[in-house]
Design an enzyme around this catalytic site. Structure first.
Site, PDB file in Angstrom:
ATOM      1  N   LYS A  33       0.819  -1.213   0.000  1.00  0.00           N
ATOM      2  CA  LYS A  33       0.000   0.000   0.000  1.00  0.00           C
ATOM      3  C   LYS A  33       0.852   1.262   0.000  1.00  0.00           C
ATOM      4  O   LYS A  33       0.512   2.242  -0.656  1.00  0.00           O
ATOM      5  CB  LYS A  33      -0.956   0.010   1.192  1.00  0.00           C
ATOM      6  CG  LYS A  33      -0.327   0.268   2.552  1.00  0.00           C
ATOM      7  CD  LYS A  33      -1.392   0.362   3.630  1.00  0.00           C
ATOM      8  CE  LYS A  33      -0.779   0.640   4.988  1.00  0.00           C
ATOM      9  NZ  LYS A  33      -0.142   1.964   5.085  1.00  0.00           N
ATOM     10  N   THR A  34       1.966   1.260   0.752  1.00  0.00           N
ATOM     11  CA  THR A  34       2.801   2.458   0.804  1.00  0.00           C
ATOM     12  C   THR A  34       3.407   2.760  -0.560  1.00  0.00           C
ATOM     13  O   THR A  34       3.453   3.909  -1.002  1.00  0.00           O
ATOM     14  CB  THR A  34       3.925   2.297   1.851  1.00  0.00           C
ATOM     15  OG1 THR A  34       3.337   2.022   3.131  1.00  0.00           O
ATOM     16  CG2 THR A  34       4.756   3.570   1.948  1.00  0.00           C
ATOM     17  N   ASP A 219      -4.087   7.672   4.855  1.00  0.00           N
ATOM     18  CA  ASP A 219      -3.508   6.349   5.089  1.00  0.00           C
ATOM     19  C   ASP A 219      -4.150   5.719   6.326  1.00  0.00           C
ATOM     20  O   ASP A 219      -4.598   6.428   7.234  1.00  0.00           O
ATOM     21  CB  ASP A 219      -1.998   6.488   5.287  1.00  0.00           C
ATOM     22  CG  ASP A 219      -1.292   5.148   5.346  1.00  0.00           C
ATOM     23  OD1 ASP A 219      -1.859   4.150   4.855  1.00  0.00           O
ATOM     24  OD2 ASP A 219      -0.170   5.094   5.897  1.00  0.00           O
ATOM     25  N   GLU A 220      -4.198   4.385   6.381  1.00  0.00           N
ATOM     26  CA  GLU A 220      -4.748   3.647   7.528  1.00  0.00           C
ATOM     27  C   GLU A 220      -6.143   4.165   7.890  1.00  0.00           C
ATOM     28  O   GLU A 220      -6.456   4.425   9.058  1.00  0.00           O
ATOM     29  CB  GLU A 220      -3.805   3.755   8.738  1.00  0.00           C
ATOM     30  CG  GLU A 220      -2.400   3.234   8.510  1.00  0.00           C
ATOM     31  CD  GLU A 220      -2.326   1.710   8.422  1.00  0.00           C
ATOM     32  OE1 GLU A 220      -3.384   1.046   8.480  1.00  0.00           O
ATOM     33  OE2 GLU A 220      -1.211   1.184   8.287  1.00  0.00           O
ATOM     34  N   GLN A 250      -7.913  -5.177   9.327  1.00  0.00           N
ATOM     35  CA  GLN A 250      -6.850  -4.841  10.270  1.00  0.00           C
ATOM     36  C   GLN A 250      -7.249  -3.693  11.201  1.00  0.00           C
ATOM     37  O   GLN A 250      -6.385  -3.025  11.761  1.00  0.00           O
ATOM     38  CB  GLN A 250      -5.563  -4.484   9.518  1.00  0.00           C
ATOM     39  CG  GLN A 250      -4.983  -5.646   8.728  1.00  0.00           C
ATOM     40  CD  GLN A 250      -3.628  -5.308   8.123  1.00  0.00           C
ATOM     41  OE1 GLN A 250      -2.615  -5.264   8.817  1.00  0.00           O
ATOM     42  NE2 GLN A 250      -3.606  -5.068   6.824  1.00  0.00           N
ATOM     43  N   ARG A 601       1.641 -11.589  10.078  1.00  0.00           N
ATOM     44  CA  ARG A 601       2.997 -11.068  10.325  1.00  0.00           C
ATOM     45  C   ARG A 601       4.047 -12.065   9.846  1.00  0.00           C
ATOM     46  O   ARG A 601       5.218 -11.707   9.676  1.00  0.00           O
ATOM     47  CB  ARG A 601       3.238 -10.806  11.824  1.00  0.00           C
ATOM     48  CG  ARG A 601       2.344  -9.764  12.502  1.00  0.00           C
ATOM     49  CD  ARG A 601       2.236  -8.484  11.730  1.00  0.00           C
ATOM     50  NE  ARG A 601       1.047  -8.515  10.883  1.00  0.00           N
ATOM     51  CZ  ARG A 601       0.803  -7.633   9.914  1.00  0.00           C
ATOM     52  NH1 ARG A 601       1.668  -6.669   9.661  1.00  0.00           N
ATOM     53  NH2 ARG A 601      -0.292  -7.715   9.180  1.00  0.00           N
TER      54      ARG A 601
END
Length: 739
Positions: A33-34, A219-220, A250, A601
């Site tokens: 995403k970044t 973002d987020e 998330q 993770r």
């Protein structure tokens, strides 16, 4: 095709090239995403010829904002006039220019949490409110929640009603806000709240920033609260060019204000939204992703999507059902030792747990195996304040010459014994060449202070002196319980009624498990021996962030990170998911999202473990595997079996005969739990002994009862006279002992 986008996949490229109109990028874990966001900004500037001045990008942390800015500058050059900021930084920058609209001057001060506490304390002093009955953190927590909901003091009363406690909150909240205005100051919550109020109050200010920021990126987005949502909506509603990036799967911070509805209902808020799903994962193997999906698909409040990868299936998820938490920690330690080899670092391994209290067992086991570790998102177990405090109490029971321990805990909890008082006492002890504790025991010295201070010192001394004289007749666990309750330490934490205080109480109750472990291994262990063992363990320094070490952290802290090898311990109902989450559908869904975060993770291999019995907060219970384990496709798991409901029901046998595991005592009920348990023990043994009874003690051997009351039994052990408490001391009549 633009060279800027040639390294993106098709979906990432689609998102980067969609510029005009609302855009929702559902970016799954590890989907890049970044990279998509930064390339989208670069594409807007280079290909669409959009001025950086007209772009606003907001995120949650300074680290994320810095990384985003640096990556954009690497693509299109430095010296950009665009805003890539955190929410708080963006609001502060706006308020610096227009705070006068709200009655502040533009050079206002921003109060940090320490400043806030100082201000609340001064208000409580002014109102003659006892901080033990009305803890500072309680007021700060309520005020923060009110501001998040845009509730003024009067709004708080309208929302929650008037009673004794709420009236005090109203009074303190009112004075707090008045003081902020008088001091020309805002706290962190005010930055968000006042930015929204500014837009509501002055249309010209709102138009100024709407005309500047033609393009807004967030973002987020799944972590935004109501104020952040309103702030973004105000800025974007004029041009409707808003791009939000996030993953509803998330959203794990609802307990601190995040509202998952912001991302789930984005398409309702902004009609004609284009939705792009980033589902290709670049982090994990296929089996790990399939396991994560088989859990998260049970949530109803989510956008339909499924992560996939071009990587091979990889290893199956390894499951271990251990006998208890010690075997669980030993298994994980041996797996790390087995896999650690050439080309592998200890930092490739992570142990992610649900609660901080779980870390203690792993710290001890890794220390015994000489495996370096570091605790992230928190201190090492024995370095935590509450554990250090109670260990200092125990050290003073054993050794009254420990001046360091006296200085640390004489005012923990608050007893009104301040720094100036301790300075005078320390100076006198130095002149007399004696310990601080000896000085405190001098009645003439104590009498020179105010009645309040003198009483506090006397109570402190009597507690430790009394336990010190009886320490040979008491188990370590008995000493610990007495200190925890009679010192007032536990009650002071319970009265705070905050998440931080609850976490500390959990750690204190978990410390009972440490003591029980030592007593089970050595029933005759003395306080001195226990303190020596703990001291040697606590001196192992593994808290160097630059060191190659196994990482221990909570799953909440692990969000955004990744590791080749991940262990998820404590997969049991009651622990994960926690009992509290079972009260509401929202609660269990957030716990499931947290499980999804934990699983994703892992890059190469994933282990999940549970314990047949677990000792938490000083209470041992049989457990059942987490429902999340039962939701994972069995084809993806190797190792121990996951029991189905019928077999689980037939297999489970609990100590108290219950048909289902009972939750461990909640930390906020710990004081009452300890007191009730003690009363029951003493009451059960009332009148059990009489003069002339032959008895046996595991440490002192056989003896003769000389005198007995409901509270004290005096026993002669071959000439050594002891006074013991029936029901607490491990004392039994000879005829009652089975042979």
């Amino acid at each position: 095709m633009s060279k800027l986008l040639e390294n993106l996949n098709d979906k990432q490229r689609e998102a980067a090239m969609y510029i005009d109109g609302p855009l929702l990028i559902l970016a799954g874990a590890g989907s890049g995403k970044t990279s998509t966001m930064t390339h989208r900004i670069a594409y807007m500037i280079e290909e669409e010829m959009i001025s950086p001045y007209n772009i606003l990008a907001v995120t949650f942390t300074n680290k994320a904002a810095k990384e985003m800015r640096e990556r954009v500058e690497d693509l299109v050059g430095t010296g950009l006039s665009m805003w890539i900021l955190t929410f708080h930084s963006a609001c502060l920058r706006i308020l610096r220019s227009h705070a006068d609209v709200l009655g502040y001057s533009t050079d206002f001060t921003v109060y940090d949490p320490t400043d806030q506490k100082t201000l609340i304390k001064s208000i409580l002093k002014e109102l003659n409110l006892d901080t033990k009955k009305f803890p500072v953190n309680m007021f700060l927590g309520v005020i923060s929640k009110c501001k998040e909901k845009k509730l003024t003091p009067k709004g708080f009363i309208r929302e929650y009603g008037s009673d004794f406690k709420n009236d005090k909150i109203y009074e303190v909240y009112t004075k707090y806000q008045d003081a902020l205005m008088k001091n020309n100051a805002m706290d962190f919550d005010d930055l968000l709240l006042n930015a929204v109020r500014l837009f509501e109050a002055d249309e010209s200010v709102l138009l100024k920033y709407q005309n500047r920021f033609h393009y807004v990126m967030v973002d987020e987005y799944q972590d935004t609260n109501m104020l952040q949502y309103e702030f973004v909506r105000f800025l974007a509603c004029e041009h409707n060019n808003i791009c939000v990036v996030g993953d509803d799967d998330q959203c794990i911070y609802q307990w601190r204000g995040a509202d998952i509805r912001n991302i789930l209902e984005f398409e309702k808020d902004f009609p004609n939204t284009k939705v792009v799903k980033l589902e290709q994962n670049y982090r994990s193997t296929a089996n790990i992703l399939d396991a994560a999906h088989s859990v998260i698909e049970h949530n109803r409040s989510r956008k339909a999507k499924k992560l996939w990868t071009t990587q091979e299936a990889g290893h199956l998820i390894r499951y271990k059902r251990a006998d208890d938490e010690k075997e669980e920690a030993y298994f994980i330690g041996t797996e790390i030792m087995r896999l650690k080899g050439p080309g592998r670092k200890y930092s490739d391994f992570a142990i992610l747990y649900r609660t901080n209290a779980q870390s203690r067992t792993f710290e001890e086991q890794l220390s015994r195996m000489a495996i370096p570790y570091r605790v992230l998102g928190g201190l090492r177990y024995y370095d935590r304040k509450e554990i250090k405090d109670i260990l200092c109490y125990m050290r003073l029971v054993q050794n009254r010459s420990d001046n360091l321990a006296v200085n640390r805990i004489i005012n923990e909890p608050k007893r009104g014994i301040g720094g100036k008082t301790m300075e005078k006492l320390s100076a006198l002890a130095m002149v007399r060449n004696e310990s601080l504790f000896d000085t405190l025991m001098d009645r003439e010295v104590v009498a020179s202070f105010s009645n309040k201070v003198a009483t506090a010192i006397t109570d402190f001394v009597n507690l430790l002196d009394g336990l010190g004289s009886q320490k040979e007749n008491m188990r370590v666990s008995d000493i610990y319980d007495a200190l925890l309750v009679r010192s007032g330490y536990m009650k002071a934490l319970e009265d705070q009624n905050t998440i931080e205080a609850e976490s500390r109480l959990e750690n204190l109750m978990e410390f009972k498990s440490v003591i029980y472990d030592y007593e089970n291994e050595n029933p005759n262990i003395t306080l001195a021996e226990f303190l020596e063992n703990v001291a040697l363990l606590a001196e192992v320094d593994n808290h160097n962030p630059d060191e190659d070490a196994v990482v221990l952290m909570t799953m909440h802290s692990a969000k955004g990170l990744e590791f080749p090898f991940v262990f998820l311990p404590g997969m049991e109902d009651g622990l994960f998911p926690g009992w509290r989450s079972l009260d509401t559908p929202d609660g269990i869904e957030e716990e499931r999202r947290l499980c999804y975060v934990g699983i994703t993770r892992a890059k190469e291999r994933l282990w999940m473990t549970s314990a047949e019995t677990r000792t938490m907060y000083g209470k041992t219970d049989f457990t059942r595997e987490s429902q999340f384990m039962r939701e994972i496709d069995r084809k993806l798991i190797e190792g121990d079996g996951i029991y189905d409901r019928s077999r689980e029901r037939n297999r489970a046998v609990f100590r108290d005969g219950a048909a289902s595991p009972s939750p461990a005592p909640k930390p906020f009920n710990a004081l009452a739990y300890a007191q009730q348990a003690t009363k029951k023990k003493v009451a059960a043994m009332a009148g059990a002994f009489s003069a002339g009874d032959r008895v046996r003690h595991p440490k002192f051997g056989e003896g003769l009862v000389l005198e007995a009351t409901d509270r004290v039994v005096t026993v002669d052990f071959n000439g050594d006279r002891k006074k013991l408490a029936p029901g607490l001391a491990p004392l039994a009549k000879i005829e009652d002992i089975p042979f």
